[in-house]
Design a protein around this motif. Structure first.
Motif, PDB file in Angstrom:
ATOM      1  N   SER A  10      -1.227  59.511 -15.819  1.00  0.00           N
ATOM      2  CA  SER A  10      -1.452  58.080 -16.085  1.00  0.00           C
ATOM      3  C   SER A  10      -0.735  57.613 -17.347  1.00  0.00           C
ATOM      4  O   SER A  10      -0.053  56.581 -17.344  1.00  0.00           O
ATOM      5  N   LEU A  11      -0.888  58.365 -18.442  1.00  0.00           N
ATOM      6  CA  LEU A  11      -0.330  57.919 -19.715  1.00  0.00           C
ATOM      7  C   LEU A  11       1.184  58.061 -19.749  1.00  0.00           C
ATOM      8  O   LEU A  11       1.868  57.275 -20.408  1.00  0.00           O
TER       9      LEU A  11
ATOM     10  N   LEU B 285       2.262  54.955 -18.089  1.00  0.00           N
ATOM     11  CA  LEU B 285       2.171  53.807 -18.989  1.00  0.00           C
ATOM     12  C   LEU B 285       3.340  53.789 -19.972  1.00  0.00           C
ATOM     13  O   LEU B 285       3.834  52.718 -20.340  1.00  0.00           O
TER      14      LEU B 285
ATOM     15  N   ALA C  11       6.020  52.278 -18.070  1.00  0.00           N
ATOM     16  CA  ALA C  11       5.774  50.851 -17.875  1.00  0.00           C
ATOM     17  C   ALA C  11       6.131  50.043 -19.121  1.00  0.00           C
ATOM     18  O   ALA C  11       6.633  48.920 -19.025  1.00  0.00           O
ATOM     19  N   VAL C  12       5.888  50.601 -20.292  1.00  0.00           N
ATOM     20  CA  VAL C  12       6.249  49.927 -21.542  1.00  0.00           C
ATOM     21  C   VAL C  12       7.750  50.062 -21.795  1.00  0.00           C
ATOM     22  O   VAL C  12       8.429  49.099 -22.144  1.00  0.00           O
TER      23      VAL C  12
ATOM     24  N   ASN D  30       5.155  52.202 -12.198  1.00  0.00           N
ATOM     25  CA  ASN D  30       4.378  53.100 -13.051  1.00  0.00           C
ATOM     26  C   ASN D  30       3.023  52.538 -13.442  1.00  0.00           C
ATOM     27  O   ASN D  30       2.101  53.301 -13.726  1.00  0.00           O
ATOM     28  N   VAL D  31       2.877  51.222 -13.434  1.00  0.00           N
ATOM     29  CA  VAL D  31       1.535  50.645 -13.554  1.00  0.00           C
ATOM     30  C   VAL D  31       0.710  51.093 -12.350  1.00  0.00           C
ATOM     31  O   VAL D  31      -0.473  51.450 -12.480  1.00  0.00           O
TER      32      VAL D  31
ATOM     33  N   ALA E  78      -0.206  54.753 -12.853  1.00  0.00           N
ATOM     34  CA  ALA E  78      -1.282  54.872 -13.848  1.00  0.00           C
ATOM     35  C   ALA E  78      -2.610  54.414 -13.264  1.00  0.00           C
ATOM     36  O   ALA E  78      -3.640  55.085 -13.419  1.00  0.00           O
TER      37      ALA E  78
END
Length: 391
Positions: A45-46, A49, A52-53, A339-340, A343
């Motif tokens: 998940s991370l 994220l 995603a960022v 990727n959101v 996550a």
């Protein structure tokens, strides 16, 4: 197809290996670090994220750089991130290393997609993206099973050391094969970038992407413990089963690109999402039978990543129509949306495991993919209305 696509494929192979090898190592890492399965699932998940960022933010910040220079920097960051994961003394430091690596991942697939489409003619855009993403699928065929075996045989840290070496090879490949002066649009102004976030048609595609992937990863994140605890496989067999999954993914990715070229992205995505929801539902019942489980996973892989070329080329097409000044940013946001979804799916899978059971992840994932199908059909109807108005 131009040779520069080979360099993109090499990088995608290294990045794909580090992203998905963690799925096969979730039980191993959980046991070694003394954390729960949902906590180990947060490594998926991370990382997502971080992607995603990294995709929209770092793509925008490097908009004035030459594309080759961006590739070199992010692949260097990728190598450093995996070396830090190899040396991580505990769970928290491993999390930080994964987030750092995810930042590099996000930028790569953002600019990689636009580079791939700029190298070929219009009618081959989806196929060019599919070839680049073949690196990701080949990673699932070879890198992930091999990395899983290395992690189970020599410890999970050894896997990250090997992946760092793969990243170095990809870095050298980028230096040798990617041309210096690639075509690129002028960098978008902040106002133009914000326009992407306020364009309803693009937001709809991002929702399709996030929901479609979220459904898959609700179950896929915990595939290794499902195979061990529900199907009854030994941990040593997980790498081989990941190989079976990866082979079908590679076939499905190329097939998905050709289907999108032939039918258009909407029709292709309708077929793929419908089939994917059905397969996840079927897996709920076949997982308890070892042979049936493997056969279902074989079919699952063919559809799980077959939507990637269609979704990516669709967002590029809509961006060229609605936000032509910020196509790179729009593409990067779709990578963020992937990727959101990963996550979201991973976290939801962990919540389901804690409150229900491992196998409830599959049928709930199927319902989520059905929502992606509804969104896709709605987007297709909006396209038809726009064409009718134009006519």
């Amino acid at each position: 197809m131009p040779i520069a696509l080979l360099a993109l494929t090499l990088s995608a192979f290294a990045i794909g290996t580090t992203e998905f090898v963690i799925v096969g190592l979730v039980p191993t890492i959980a046991q070694d670090l003394g954390v729960s399965l949902p906590s180990a699932g947060l490594l998926v998940s991370l990382y997502a994220l971080g992607v995603a960022v990294g995709a929209p933010v770092l793509t925008a910040l490097t908009g004035r750089w030459q594309r080759k220079n961006v590739l070199m920097v992010i692949m260097s960051l990728f190598v450093i991130g995996n070396l830090l994961a190899w040396m991580a003394p505990g769970y928290n430091s491993l999390i930080m290393a994964r987030i750092l690596t995810g930042l590099a991942h996000g930028v790569f697939f953002s600019i990689g997609s636009t580079i791939a489409t700029s190298l070929v003619s219009k009618d081959k855009e989806a196929s060019a993206i599919a070839i680049m993403f073949t690196g990701l699928t080949v990673a699932l065929v070879t890198g992930v099973p091999l990395g899983t075996w290395i992690g189970q045989s020599f410890g999970w840290r050894a896997t990250f050391m090997v992946v760092a070496a793969l990243g170095l090879i990809a870095l050298i490949g980028s230096a040798l094969l990617v041309p210096k002066n690639l075509k690129q649009a002028p960098p978008a102004r902040i106002s133009q970038q914000l326009k992407v976030l306020t364009q309803p048609r693009l937001l709809l595609v991002y929702a399709m992407t996030a929901v479609g992937y979220g459904g898959t990863f609700t179950a896929f994140t915990f595939l290794a413990p499902i195979l061990e605890q529900v199907s009854g496989f030994e941990s040593g067999a997980i790498g081989l089963i990941m190989l079976v999954y990866g082979v079908s993914v590679a076939i499905g990715n190329i097939w998905g690109g050709r289907l999108a070229d032939r039918l258009g992205p909407i029709k292709a995505l309708n077929i793929i999402f419908a089939a994917l929801a059905l397969i996840l539902l079927v897996f709920t019942f076949t997982a308890v039978h070892p042979v049936a489980a493997v056969l279902t996973i074989l079919v699952w892989g063919a559809f799980a990543f077959g939507n990637v070329p269609g979704l990516q080329v669709y967002v590029v097409q809509l961006a060229e129509k609605y936000t032509p000044e910020a196509v790179d940013v729009a593409s990067g946001l779709n990578i963020a949306a992937f990727n959101v979804g990963i996550a979201f799916g991973s976290v939801l899978g962990g919540v389901i495991i804690e409150g229900m059971s491992l196998m409830d992840t599959a049928w709930i994932g199927a319902l989520i993919v059905l929502l992606a199908l509804v969104l896709t059909r709605f987007s297709g109807s909006l396209d038809k209305r726009a064409e009718a108005r134009a006519a």
